[in-house]
Design a protein around this motif. Sequence first.
Motif, PDB file in Angstrom:
ATOM      1  N   THR A  81      46.067  43.710  44.422  1.00  0.00           N
ATOM      2  CA  THR A  81      47.023  43.214  43.227  1.00  0.00           C
ATOM      3  C   THR A  81      47.292  44.468  42.622  1.00  0.00           C
ATOM      4  O   THR A  81      47.072  45.737  43.015  1.00  0.00           O
ATOM      5  CB  THR A  81      46.322  42.588  42.267  1.00  0.00           C
ATOM      6  N   THR A  82      48.281  44.351  41.483  1.00  0.00           N
ATOM      7  CA  THR A  82      48.901  45.539  40.831  1.00  0.00           C
ATOM      8  C   THR A  82      48.349  45.584  39.459  1.00  0.00           C
ATOM      9  O   THR A  82      47.584  44.559  38.987  1.00  0.00           O
ATOM     10  CB  THR A  82      50.399  45.480  40.587  1.00  0.00           C
ATOM     11  N   ILE A  83      48.475  46.970  38.550  1.00  0.00           N
ATOM     12  CA  ILE A  83      47.953  46.792  37.414  1.00  0.00           C
ATOM     13  C   ILE A  83      48.413  45.665  36.511  1.00  0.00           C
ATOM     14  O   ILE A  83      47.619  45.141  35.554  1.00  0.00           O
ATOM     15  CB  ILE A  83      47.960  48.278  36.656  1.00  0.00           C
ATOM     16  N   GLU A  84      49.710  45.303  36.780  1.00  0.00           N
ATOM     17  CA  GLU A  84      50.430  44.266  35.704  1.00  0.00           C
ATOM     18  C   GLU A  84      49.614  42.889  35.846  1.00  0.00           C
ATOM     19  O   GLU A  84      49.409  42.114  35.106  1.00  0.00           O
ATOM     20  CB  GLU A  84      51.741  44.219  36.136  1.00  0.00           C
ATOM     21  N   GLN A  85      49.516  42.779  37.348  1.00  0.00           N
ATOM     22  CA  GLN A  85      49.106  41.358  37.723  1.00  0.00           C
ATOM     23  C   GLN A  85      47.416  41.229  37.306  1.00  0.00           C
ATOM     24  O   GLN A  85      46.909  40.306  36.658  1.00  0.00           O
ATOM     25  CB  GLN A  85      49.074  41.012  39.394  1.00  0.00           C
ATOM     26  N   ALA A  86      46.673  42.577  37.213  1.00  0.00           N
ATOM     27  CA  ALA A  86      45.415  42.497  36.909  1.00  0.00           C
ATOM     28  C   ALA A  86      45.364  42.285  35.163  1.00  0.00           C
ATOM     29  O   ALA A  86      44.293  41.415  34.704  1.00  0.00           O
ATOM     30  CB  ALA A  86      44.675  43.670  37.072  1.00  0.00           C
ATOM     31  N   ARG A  91      44.422  38.569  30.540  1.00  0.00           N
ATOM     32  CA  ARG A  91      44.945  37.759  29.285  1.00  0.00           C
ATOM     33  C   ARG A  91      44.634  36.303  29.756  1.00  0.00           C
ATOM     34  O   ARG A  91      44.520  35.615  28.739  1.00  0.00           O
ATOM     35  CB  ARG A  91      46.350  38.238  29.257  1.00  0.00           C
ATOM     36  N   GLU A  92      44.923  35.727  30.683  1.00  0.00           N
ATOM     37  CA  GLU A  92      44.695  34.320  31.031  1.00  0.00           C
ATOM     38  C   GLU A  92      43.295  33.984  30.971  1.00  0.00           C
ATOM     39  O   GLU A  92      42.888  32.994  30.552  1.00  0.00           O
ATOM     40  CB  GLU A  92      44.941  34.170  32.419  1.00  0.00           C
ATOM     41  N   LEU A  93      42.256  34.869  31.333  1.00  0.00           N
ATOM     42  CA  LEU A  93      40.712  34.614  30.933  1.00  0.00           C
ATOM     43  C   LEU A  93      40.561  34.797  29.551  1.00  0.00           C
ATOM     44  O   LEU A  93      39.777  34.092  29.033  1.00  0.00           O
ATOM     45  CB  LEU A  93      40.070  36.032  31.694  1.00  0.00           C
ATOM     46  N   ALA A  94      41.488  35.584  28.564  1.00  0.00           N
ATOM     47  CA  ALA A  94      41.133  35.504  27.237  1.00  0.00           C
ATOM     48  C   ALA A  94      41.401  34.306  26.693  1.00  0.00           C
ATOM     49  O   ALA A  94      40.698  33.612  25.835  1.00  0.00           O
ATOM     50  CB  ALA A  94      42.042  36.618  26.812  1.00  0.00           C
ATOM     51  N   ALA A  95      42.598  33.543  27.242  1.00  0.00           N
ATOM     52  CA  ALA A  95      42.692  32.446  26.800  1.00  0.00           C
ATOM     53  C   ALA A  95      41.965  31.191  27.097  1.00  0.00           C
ATOM     54  O   ALA A  95      41.584  30.179  26.412  1.00  0.00           O
ATOM     55  CB  ALA A  95      44.387  31.930  27.344  1.00  0.00           C
TER      56      ALA A  95
END
Length: 491
Positions: A81-86, A91-95
């Motif tokens: 993956t890329t840093i942006e995707q990571a 952030r999705e995990l935070a949600a």
Amino acid sequence: MTVEEDRETDKDEVLAHQSDILQEHSDGLASGAEQWNERESRNELKHVSGLGEMQDVSDVEYRKVRLERVVLVGVWSNADTTIEQAEESLRELAALAQTAGAVVCDGVLQHRLKPDAATYVGRGKAEEISGIVARCEADTIVVDGDLAPSQRRALEDAAKVKVVDRTAVILDIFAAHATSREGKAQVELAQLEYMLPRLRGWGGSLSRQAGGQSAGVNGGIGSRGPGETQIELDRRVIRTRISRLKKQIRQMAPARAVKRGSRHRYGLPTVAVVGYTNAGKSSLVNRLTNSGELVGNALFATLDTAVRRAKAGDGRLYAYVDTVGFVRRLPTQLVEAFKSSLEEIDEADVILHVVDASTVDPFAQIEAVNDVLSGIDGASDIPSILAFNKVDQVDQATIDRLSNIRPDAVMVSAADGSGVEKLRIAVEQLLPIPKVHVEALLPYGDEAGSLLSRVRQYGKVEKEEYLAEGVAIEADVDSHLAAQVMGLAVD
């Protein structure tokens, strides 16, 4: 050749040799640059900003207890993956963590070629994360990935706090949101299958059952020996419970078949609403059907399949089936457990794929949903329509970009209703037309009136004329209604 010329020649040869040595040294440095950069980035944890900003999560009843304080940890590599995707995944995990009832204190990413086999992040980084946990006074570490049981135990021992992975968080959300008997059984089954290989024994000296001398001198023949440890007993209890739950879920299948059978018996077309979690599927179904299905700005607010009827422009009835939302790396236990939602998709006549247009990467969500749909037999043969929801939250440039990439998609907003009518027309155009064409004269009376009403609701009426002898109709209906019409028709 003069002495001076010989000296110049020797000097040129020496310079050329030195140049070759420098070139070889430069090539060696270039080949090791990637490893050096990875080593340097591994020594540095990247803190991800923008976590803990999800709104409207404080009004859910199960969050009245004290909220857990969590630190998020992720590992990424250039190969995957890329840093942006990571960062977006974190952030999705935070949600997800907030939906589960937690307060996100911090989130860090580590760049390495692959996760550490022992502690996932490495021993040194585990100690550094332990310091972050202590400063934040956090209770739990949430890892953005699937941890092996040994990795979880090692990270817990290093950080001295509870450690859970992404799958455990999703299972916890499902357990909190399931309401029906079948939904609760499916979630419990998924949790037990996840828990079984991750049981941890605490103290072998206290966990033996009537083994050796602990059985006493009066234990008798057959009571002596090593006995059954507590962890073995726990595994046996879990396996027994899993077997019972699978049996219960199998027994619930006929009830689902009866409900679907009633829709098929009357030829009621169905539209399966699928999409990423929190894409606004339930809100859009409410707009399309004028119903009051539960909605909420929380991931997996809908777990139990909901069916809502709607009336097409030509008077025919059809149904929207609101299904559970998907997510990237959806646990295999949940995909297996929630077969009822997948069965609804398989039995549908049209698939409505709802996408959140306001998310950072909506096409990654489309790909995640398509991955799940690809595992459903026959889903690829069902007509589908793509709808970008929440366009009221994005600018015109984003809408234009999405329209250029997917010109077949419909731009809608469940919040203000824009584009909903266009979407409704597009969906109704894909509804199947009944295959049997009938022309009949129905006599006046209660039975004929009731039958005519069903023809209007479940068929497509092309002609309806009231005559002295009765009602002359010409319509397209299914085979069940066609038999009823021809059985009552006047010769």
